[in-house]
Design an enzyme around this catalytic site. Structure first.
Site, PDB file in Angstrom:
ATOM      1  N   CYS A  86       0.643  -1.138  -0.029  1.00 51.09           N
ATOM      2  CA  CYS A  86      -0.280  -0.065   0.307  1.00 51.09           C
ATOM      3  C   CYS A  86       0.869   1.059   0.092  1.00 51.09           C
ATOM      4  O   CYS A  86       1.910   0.987   0.294  1.00 51.09           O
ATOM      5  CB  CYS A  86      -0.839  -0.252   1.631  1.00 51.09           C
ATOM      6  SG  CYS A  86      -2.418   1.299   1.021  1.00 51.09           S
ATOM      7  N   CYS A 115       0.127   4.059   1.628  1.00 51.16           N
ATOM      8  CA  CYS A 115      -0.222   5.158   2.675  1.00 51.16           C
ATOM      9  C   CYS A 115       1.025   5.401   3.893  1.00 51.16           C
ATOM     10  O   CYS A 115       1.099   6.484   4.417  1.00 51.16           O
ATOM     11  CB  CYS A 115      -1.641   5.056   3.372  1.00 51.16           C
ATOM     12  SG  CYS A 115      -1.729   3.326   4.047  1.00 51.16           S
ATOM     13  N   CYS A 128      -3.839   6.146  -0.274  1.00 47.74           N
ATOM     14  CA  CYS A 128      -3.032   5.354  -0.694  1.00 47.74           C
ATOM     15  C   CYS A 128      -2.996   4.945  -1.957  1.00 47.74           C
ATOM     16  O   CYS A 128      -2.679   3.452  -2.596  1.00 47.74           O
ATOM     17  CB  CYS A 128      -4.488   4.108  -0.362  1.00 47.74           C
ATOM     18  SG  CYS A 128      -5.163   3.859   1.443  1.00 47.74           S
ATOM     19  N   LYS A 133     -12.773  -4.522   1.382  1.00 42.78           N
ATOM     20  CA  LYS A 133     -11.604  -3.574   2.258  1.00 42.78           C
ATOM     21  C   LYS A 133     -12.343  -2.455   3.337  1.00 42.78           C
ATOM     22  O   LYS A 133     -12.517  -1.925   2.010  1.00 42.78           O
ATOM     23  CB  LYS A 133     -10.195  -3.389   2.305  1.00 42.78           C
ATOM     24  CG  LYS A 133      -9.622  -2.687   3.602  1.00 42.78           C
ATOM     25  CD  LYS A 133      -8.328  -2.288   3.497  1.00 42.78           C
ATOM     26  CE  LYS A 133      -7.454  -1.635   4.387  1.00 42.78           C
ATOM     27  NZ  LYS A 133      -6.275  -1.026   4.123  1.00 42.78           N
ATOM     28  N   ARG A 166     -10.833   7.924   3.790  1.00 43.67           N
ATOM     29  CA  ARG A 166     -10.934   6.795   2.296  1.00 43.67           C
ATOM     30  C   ARG A 166     -11.529   6.049   2.024  1.00 43.67           C
ATOM     31  O   ARG A 166     -11.789   4.722   1.211  1.00 43.67           O
ATOM     32  CB  ARG A 166      -9.945   5.734   3.029  1.00 43.67           C
ATOM     33  CG  ARG A 166      -8.841   6.014   3.566  1.00 43.67           C
ATOM     34  CD  ARG A 166      -7.177   4.950   3.253  1.00 43.67           C
ATOM     35  NE  ARG A 166      -6.338   5.297   4.757  1.00 43.67           N
ATOM     36  CZ  ARG A 166      -5.111   5.915   4.582  1.00 43.67           C
ATOM     37  NH1 ARG A 166      -5.209   6.341   3.824  1.00 43.67           N
ATOM     38  NH2 ARG A 166      -4.696   5.739   5.562  1.00 43.67           N
ATOM     39  N   LYS A 205     -11.486  -7.822   6.007  1.00 41.90           N
ATOM     40  CA  LYS A 205     -11.120  -6.629   6.745  1.00 41.90           C
ATOM     41  C   LYS A 205     -11.964  -5.098   7.309  1.00 41.90           C
ATOM     42  O   LYS A 205     -12.820  -4.519   6.262  1.00 41.90           O
ATOM     43  CB  LYS A 205      -9.865  -5.913   6.314  1.00 41.90           C
ATOM     44  CG  LYS A 205      -8.918  -5.358   7.304  1.00 41.90           C
ATOM     45  CD  LYS A 205      -8.155  -4.310   6.427  1.00 41.90           C
ATOM     46  CE  LYS A 205      -7.060  -4.147   7.150  1.00 41.90           C
ATOM     47  NZ  LYS A 205      -6.381  -2.292   6.754  1.00 41.90           N
ATOM     48  N   SER A 232      -6.709  -3.548  14.490  1.00 42.12           N
ATOM     49  CA  SER A 232      -6.096  -2.882  15.409  1.00 42.12           C
ATOM     50  C   SER A 232      -7.075  -2.155  16.608  1.00 42.12           C
ATOM     51  O   SER A 232      -7.024  -2.681  18.266  1.00 42.12           O
ATOM     52  CB  SER A 232      -4.934  -1.523  14.921  1.00 42.12           C
ATOM     53  OG  SER A 232      -6.159  -0.743  14.442  1.00 42.12           O
ATOM     54  N   TYR A 292      -3.154  -9.155  15.894  1.00 39.00           N
ATOM     55  CA  TYR A 292      -2.144  -8.786  17.449  1.00 39.00           C
ATOM     56  C   TYR A 292      -1.919  -9.254  18.664  1.00 39.00           C
ATOM     57  O   TYR A 292      -0.728  -9.497  18.979  1.00 39.00           O
ATOM     58  CB  TYR A 292      -2.052  -7.182  17.370  1.00 39.00           C
ATOM     59  CG  TYR A 292      -2.637  -6.096  16.348  1.00 39.00           C
ATOM     60  CD1 TYR A 292      -1.114  -6.197  15.733  1.00 39.00           C
ATOM     61  CD2 TYR A 292      -3.843  -5.808  15.427  1.00 39.00           C
ATOM     62  CE1 TYR A 292      -1.219  -4.988  14.260  1.00 39.00           C
ATOM     63  CE2 TYR A 292      -4.088  -5.529  15.152  1.00 39.00           C
ATOM     64  CZ  TYR A 292      -2.714  -4.387  14.007  1.00 39.00           C
ATOM     65  OH  TYR A 292      -2.864  -4.120  12.358  1.00 39.00           O
TER      66      TYR A 292
HETATM   67  C1  PBG Z   1      -2.994   0.451   4.607  1.00 40.34           C
HETATM   68  C2  PBG Z   1      -3.705  -0.389   5.829  1.00 40.34           C
HETATM   69  C3  PBG Z   1      -3.991  -0.226   6.531  1.00 40.34           C
HETATM   70  C4  PBG Z   1      -4.671  -1.552   7.527  1.00 40.34           C
HETATM   71  C5  PBG Z   1      -4.137  -2.262   7.017  1.00 40.34           C
HETATM   72  N1  PBG Z   1      -4.134  -2.084   6.214  1.00 40.34           N
HETATM   73  C6  PBG Z   1      -4.843   0.987   7.614  1.00 40.34           C
HETATM   74  C7  PBG Z   1      -5.805   2.348   6.495  1.00 40.34           C
HETATM   75  O1  PBG Z   1      -6.010   1.305   5.450  1.00 40.34           O
HETATM   76  O2  PBG Z   1      -5.853   3.043   7.004  1.00 40.34           O
HETATM   77  C8  PBG Z   1      -5.174  -1.590   9.241  1.00 40.34           C
HETATM   78  C9  PBG Z   1      -5.198  -2.446   9.694  1.00 40.34           C
HETATM   79  C10 PBG Z   1      -5.432  -2.332  11.118  1.00 40.34           C
HETATM   80  O3  PBG Z   1      -6.490  -1.659  11.881  1.00 40.34           O
HETATM   81  O4  PBG Z   1      -5.205  -3.657  12.042  1.00 40.34           O
HETATM   82  N2  PBG Z   1      -3.848   0.587   3.768  1.00 40.34           N
END
Ligand code: PBG
Length: 338
Positions: free
Chosen positions: A131, A133, A141, A210, A232, A263, A289, A328
């Protein structure tokens, strides 16, 4: 109308109406358990920083650190010894620019970490998140263009950059690349670039469905990747949509994905189930996260039993149909087994 009080009759508890028999002891419960999470089901995400920076714990993600290459290698070894078979690497570059050019630097943190892990723990599967970002100064991204005064992420200008990054990680030794950008056509673009570079054995784990989610908040602190303007929603999916998720998955499968991903995981268990029921490829789910931080924060206050909730969450994601869970909690979960 006559009301009849339901009183338990002998009939209601006849011998064939006693499911509690199967819950009577721990050994019986173990015997009939339908879903079991193993450390081998988990993928452990790690954040790699340049060696010039210190090792730092993420404030909003207790137990998760920004690590330098040698510390990432130590963590990979610990994880492998505990039964974890795969890592997912994220990188924090030395510098950021408009196109994320630091991401294809062969000496970048992710490339260096892949090489070092492959040398020290050759058996472990190394995946690299693809990615822009984390590498762009605007935090989006993809490439930003001006469409009549409105800034937007340009899909087609972004594809070759993602492909370049993916080839760079694969050339460093990654077993899988995992595009998380949500541009249209990126799986095909990356597959073609890998094949052109004779990296035909490198697989693609596509972040197929996603969603534009509030649950990524803590990650953006960890990866220093918050968008500097806007959000996004023009590339990540609307949380309300599941049919659209199936369309995204179908396209990724057609374009050559080896695994598909949903996700976040917890608010999208129905999407995981739909993925499992509609496709034959391995389905991964990302326990993101924010999902992790909520458990940690509530456990810290003594409001919930953290390890118990962790087990319940991971079990629910697998029960919903995920073959693999990116989490995690991986190391903590594996430490509590055996
Ligand atoms: C990058 C990316 C993100 C996550 C994984 N790859 C963040 C986003 O899209 O802003 C999130 C992972 C997480 O929250 O644990 N694009």
């Amino acid at each position: 109308m006559t009301t009849k009080t339901m009183t338990p009759t002998l009939d209601a508890v006849s011998p064939d109406r006693r499911p509690r028999r199967l819950r009577r002891t721990e050994s019986i419960r173990t015997l009939v358990r339908e879903t079991v999470v193993r450390p081998e089901d988990l993928i452990y995400p790690l954040f790699v920083v340049p060696n010039t920076r210190p090792k730092v714990e993420i404030g909003s993600m207790p137990g998760v650190w920004q690590l330098r290459v040698r510390e990432v290698v130590d963590e990979a070894r610990r994880a492998y010894d505990l039964g974890i078979r795969a890592l997912l690497l994220f990188g924090l570059p030395e510098y950021k620019d408009g196109i994320g050019s630091a991401s294809w630097d062969p000496a970048g943190p992710v490339q260096s970490a892949i090489e070092a892990i492959k040398r020290a723990v050759p058996q472990i599967t190394v995946m690299a998140d693809v990615c822009l970002c984390e590498y762009t100064d605007h935090g989006h991204c993809g490439v930003i263009v001006d469409h009549n005064g409105t800034k937007d992420v340009d899909n087609d200008q972004t594809l070759p950059l993602l492909a370049k990054q993916a080839v760079s990680f694969a050339a460093a030794g990654a077993d899988f690349v995992a595009p998380s950008d949500m541009m249209d056509g990126r799986v095909a673009a990356i597959r073609e670039a890998l094949d052109d570079a004779s990296l035909t054995d490198v697989g693609i784990m596509a972040y197929s469905a996603k969603y534009a989610s509030g649950f990524y908040g803590p990650f953006r602190e960890a990866a220093e990747s918050a968008p500097q303007f806007g959000d996004r929603r023009s590339y990540q999916m609307d949380p309300a949509n599941v049919r659209e998720a199936l369309r995204e998955m179908e396209l990724d499968v057609e374009e050559g994905a080896d695994m598909i991903m949903v996700k976040p995981a917890l608010s999208y268990l129905d999407v995981i189930r739909a993925a499992r029921d509609n496709f034959d490829l391995p389905v991964a789910a990302y326990n993101v996260s924010g999902e992790y931080s909520m458990v940690k924060a509530a456990a810290e206050r003594g409001w919930i039993d953290g390890p118990r909730v962790m087990n319940e969450i991971l079990t629910s994601i697998k029960r919903a149909g995920a073959d693999l869970i990116i989490t995690y909690h991986a190391l903590e979960f594996a430490e509590k087994q055996g």
